[in-house]
Write a protein that holds these residues in place. Sequence first.
Motif, PDB file in Angstrom:
ATOM      1  N   GLU A  72      43.814  27.530  35.299  1.00 11.75           N
ATOM      2  CA  GLU A  72      43.797  28.731  36.145  1.00 11.75           C
ATOM      3  C   GLU A  72      43.928  29.965  35.279  1.00 11.75           C
ATOM      4  OE1 GLU A  72      43.033  29.168  39.201  1.00 11.75           O
ATOM      5  OE2 GLU A  72      42.981  27.072  39.808  1.00 11.75           O
ATOM      6  N   PRO A  73      43.116  30.998  35.424  1.00 11.21           N
ATOM      7  CA  PRO A  73      41.970  31.016  36.333  1.00 11.21           C
ATOM      8  C   PRO A  73      40.846  30.124  35.811  1.00 11.21           C
ATOM      9  CG  PRO A  73      41.897  32.947  34.921  1.00 11.21           C
ATOM     10  CD  PRO A  73      43.175  32.237  34.590  1.00 11.21           C
ATOM     11  N   HIS A  74      39.964  29.706  36.720  1.00 10.10           N
ATOM     12  CA  HIS A  74      38.762  29.003  36.280  1.00 10.10           C
ATOM     13  C   HIS A  74      37.978  29.901  35.326  1.00 10.10           C
ATOM     14  CE1 HIS A  74      38.611  26.309  40.160  1.00 10.10           C
ATOM     15  NE2 HIS A  74      39.768  26.246  39.507  1.00 10.10           N
ATOM     16  N   LYS A  75      37.175  29.275  34.490  1.00 12.21           N
ATOM     17  CA  LYS A  75      36.292  30.052  33.616  1.00 12.21           C
ATOM     18  C   LYS A  75      34.865  29.531  33.754  1.00 12.21           C
ATOM     19  CE  LYS A  75      39.475  31.251  29.821  1.00 12.21           C
ATOM     20  NZ  LYS A  75      39.747  31.010  28.375  1.00 12.21           N
ATOM     21  N   THR A  76      33.918  30.387  33.410  1.00 13.47           N
ATOM     22  CA  THR A  76      32.525  29.958  33.358  1.00 13.47           C
ATOM     23  C   THR A  76      31.975  30.294  31.983  1.00 13.47           C
ATOM     24  OG1 THR A  76      32.275  30.362  35.734  1.00 13.47           O
ATOM     25  CG2 THR A  76      30.252  30.184  34.447  1.00 13.47           C
ATOM     26  N   VAL A  77      31.325  29.319  31.377  1.00 15.83           N
ATOM     27  CA  VAL A  77      30.654  29.533  30.096  1.00 15.83           C
ATOM     28  C   VAL A  77      29.155  29.494  30.352  1.00 15.83           C
ATOM     29  CG1 VAL A  77      30.261  28.602  27.771  1.00 15.83           C
ATOM     30  CG2 VAL A  77      32.550  28.485  28.790  1.00 15.83           C
ATOM     31  N   TRP A  88      37.454  37.842  30.472  1.00 14.30           N
ATOM     32  CA  TRP A  88      37.650  38.816  31.544  1.00 14.30           C
ATOM     33  C   TRP A  88      36.668  38.492  32.661  1.00 14.30           C
ATOM     34  CZ3 TRP A  88      41.674  41.840  30.292  1.00 14.30           C
ATOM     35  CH2 TRP A  88      41.961  41.998  28.938  1.00 14.30           C
ATOM     36  N   PRO A  89      36.764  39.210  33.768  1.00 17.82           N
ATOM     37  CA  PRO A  89      35.774  38.949  34.833  1.00 17.82           C
ATOM     38  C   PRO A  89      34.337  39.303  34.427  1.00 17.82           C
ATOM     39  CG  PRO A  89      37.728  39.985  35.754  1.00 17.82           C
ATOM     40  CD  PRO A  89      37.880  40.057  34.259  1.00 17.82           C
ATOM     41  N   GLU A  90      34.179  40.128  33.367  1.00 15.00           N
ATOM     42  CA  GLU A  90      32.835  40.413  32.852  1.00 15.00           C
ATOM     43  C   GLU A  90      32.548  39.475  31.691  1.00 15.00           C
ATOM     44  OE1 GLU A  90      30.829  42.611  34.356  1.00 15.00           O
ATOM     45  OE2 GLU A  90      32.485  42.779  35.787  1.00 15.00           O
ATOM     46  N   TRP A  91      31.263  39.227  31.422  1.00  9.93           N
ATOM     47  CA  TRP A  91      30.894  38.318  30.336  1.00  9.93           C
ATOM     48  C   TRP A  91      31.265  38.891  28.967  1.00  9.93           C
ATOM     49  CZ3 TRP A  91      29.710  33.616  31.725  1.00  9.93           C
ATOM     50  CH2 TRP A  91      29.035  33.368  32.939  1.00  9.93           C
ATOM     51  N   ARG A 149      33.441  34.055  30.807  1.00 15.45           N
ATOM     52  CA  ARG A 149      34.138  34.986  31.699  1.00 15.45           C
ATOM     53  C   ARG A 149      35.118  34.186  32.550  1.00 15.45           C
ATOM     54  NH1 ARG A 149      29.613  36.405  36.446  1.00 15.45           N
ATOM     55  NH2 ARG A 149      29.909  34.465  37.583  1.00 15.45           N
ATOM     56  N   THR A 150      36.058  34.871  33.160  1.00 12.04           N
ATOM     57  CA  THR A 150      36.899  34.218  34.159  1.00 12.04           C
ATOM     58  C   THR A 150      36.115  34.154  35.473  1.00 12.04           C
ATOM     59  OG1 THR A 150      37.890  36.340  34.722  1.00 12.04           O
ATOM     60  CG2 THR A 150      39.089  34.971  33.139  1.00 12.04           C
ATOM     61  N   GLY A 151      36.546  33.229  36.338  1.00 12.47           N
ATOM     62  CA  GLY A 151      35.843  33.056  37.610  1.00 12.47           C
ATOM     63  C   GLY A 151      35.131  31.725  37.629  1.00 12.47           C
ATOM     64  N   VAL A 159      29.875  32.469  40.711  1.00 11.59           N
ATOM     65  CA  VAL A 159      28.499  32.099  40.343  1.00 11.59           C
ATOM     66  C   VAL A 159      27.597  32.165  41.579  1.00 11.59           C
ATOM     67  CG1 VAL A 159      27.047  30.175  39.566  1.00 11.59           C
ATOM     68  CG2 VAL A 159      29.172  30.688  38.362  1.00 11.59           C
ATOM     69  N   LEU A 160      28.099  31.646  42.688  1.00 14.61           N
ATOM     70  CA  LEU A 160      27.299  31.660  43.923  1.00 14.61           C
ATOM     71  C   LEU A 160      27.114  33.084  44.449  1.00 14.61           C
ATOM     72  CD1 LEU A 160      28.810  28.497  45.694  1.00 14.61           C
ATOM     73  CD2 LEU A 160      26.571  28.686  44.595  1.00 14.61           C
ATOM     74  N   SER A 161      28.137  33.913  44.278  1.00 17.31           N
ATOM     75  CA  SER A 161      28.003  35.326  44.695  1.00 17.31           C
ATOM     76  C   SER A 161      26.902  36.020  43.897  1.00 17.31           C
ATOM     77  CB  SER A 161      29.321  36.079  44.475  1.00 17.31           C
ATOM     78  OG  SER A 161      30.300  35.592  45.342  1.00 17.31           O
TER      79      SER A 161
END
Lengths: 208, 208
Positions: B60-65, B95-98, B108-110, B115-117
Motif C-alpha cells: 500500500e499504496p498500489h503501484k503501476t509500472v 508519486w501519482p504522476e509517472w 507511479r502510485t495507484g 488505469v481504468l480511469s
Amino acid sequence: MRTFIVVGHKATTTPDFSLEDIPGTSGRLDILCRCINAAFVISHGIRHDVRILLVLCGGEPHKTVCLRGEDLRHLNPDERTTAALLKKALAIVAWPEWSMSTSGIFVRTGGLGEVLSDLKAKGIKPAYLREDGMDVHEADCNLSGDAVFILGDHLGMTPEEETQILQAGAEVISIGPACLHADHCIVLVNWMLDTGMLGDQTIIRPIS
Amino acid sequence: MRTFIVVGHKATTTPDFSLEDIPGTSGRLDILCRCINAAFVISHGIRHDVRILLVLCGGEPHKTVCLRGEDLRHLNPDERTTAALLKKALAIVAWPEWSMSTSGIFVRTGGLGEVLSDLKAKGIKPAYLREDGMDVHEADCNLSGDAVFILGDHLGMTPEEETQILQAGAEVISIGPACLHADHCIVLVNWMLDTGMLGDQTIIRPIS
C-alpha cells in the motif's frame, strides 16, 4: 504426443553453471528453460501429452535431455527452478541410452544426429520451423497431435544441421510474419494444436 | 500501440526482494517478468509498438509500472535481468504522476482504478481476457493495433476488480480452449495482431 526438439548450440553439457547468472554461465540454458515452460505449463497444471528434447551442443560429447509431460513432476514456471532441474540432469552420468534424473526427466549422450535417427527409425518426418518456411496452413506434413517440431535457438541452425534435418525428410514451415523466439513459437504451436487449426483437435489433459 | 495490462495481486511494491528467489520473495513478480518478455521480445529486437502496464497490488499504496517499447532499452529475455529492472523502478520515489526509472520504464502510485480511469478519459474500451469469455473472433470490441488487453495473474481477478473492469466497458473475451498463463496469452495476442487475425494487420517494427 506432441514433440518439440530444440537445439542449444552453446548449451552446456555439465552442471557447472550458476543459477545466479544462467544466460552468462550456461551457454544460454535460459532459452531452453523458457522452451520447457512454453511446452508444458498451463494454468493449474502441466500438459500431459507433450515431450521436449533439448539438444545440448556446448560440450563434447553432445547430450540430449528429454522431458516427458506424462510423468513430469516438480516443474515450476520460473526459469531458475527449471534450470535447477537441468543442473540435476546434467550431474548424473550419461550414456548412449536414456537415464532418468528426476521423474519425467531423462538424459543421454548424443546430439541432433541421434535424435533424427530415432525419428527415421519410427518413420516420423518432422516439421522444421524457420521464418522463411512454407506457411503452416499449407504444409503437407503431419501436424496433428503426434507431430514433431524442430526449432533452433538464438543462433539458428548451422548448414550441416540444416542438411541433416532436410535429409530426415523435414518440411520447413513458418508460423507467422514475425521472427520469434523458440519459446514463443512453442506457445503458438501448442495453441494451434489445441484449437484444431492444424488438423485434428487434441484433448488437453493436465496432470497436476 | 498495443497495450497489455496485467494485475499482480501479490506483487511487491518495494525493491526488497531477492533476485535469487523471485517467485518466493516478490509476490510472484516472475509472472510479470514473463509477461514483459512475451509483450516485447522478438528475434533480433524489441517490439516498438507495445506498452505494458503492471499493476502491483502487494503493498500500500498500489503501484503501476509502465514499460513502453518505443524507448525501452537494456531488456534481455531472461527473468532475472527483467526483475532487476523492476527492482530499480520500485526503488525510486513514486508519486501519482509517472516518474521515469530507466529508459522506457515508468512508475507511479495507484492501481487498477487509476488505469481504468485513464482508459475511460481516452474513450478506450478494453478487452478482458478470461477463459469463459466470448470467442475472440466474435468479439465486438476494437482489436486492431491500438487495442487494450487486461489479464490477471495466477489468482485471476477479485469480484471487485471484475466489477471495475466491466464498468469500464470491457468486453470479456477468450482466445482458446486451454486455460493459459498470462504471458502465453500475450504471445498469442501479439501473433493474432501480427497476422491480421483480429482486424487490421499491424506492422512489426523492432527497434534494437
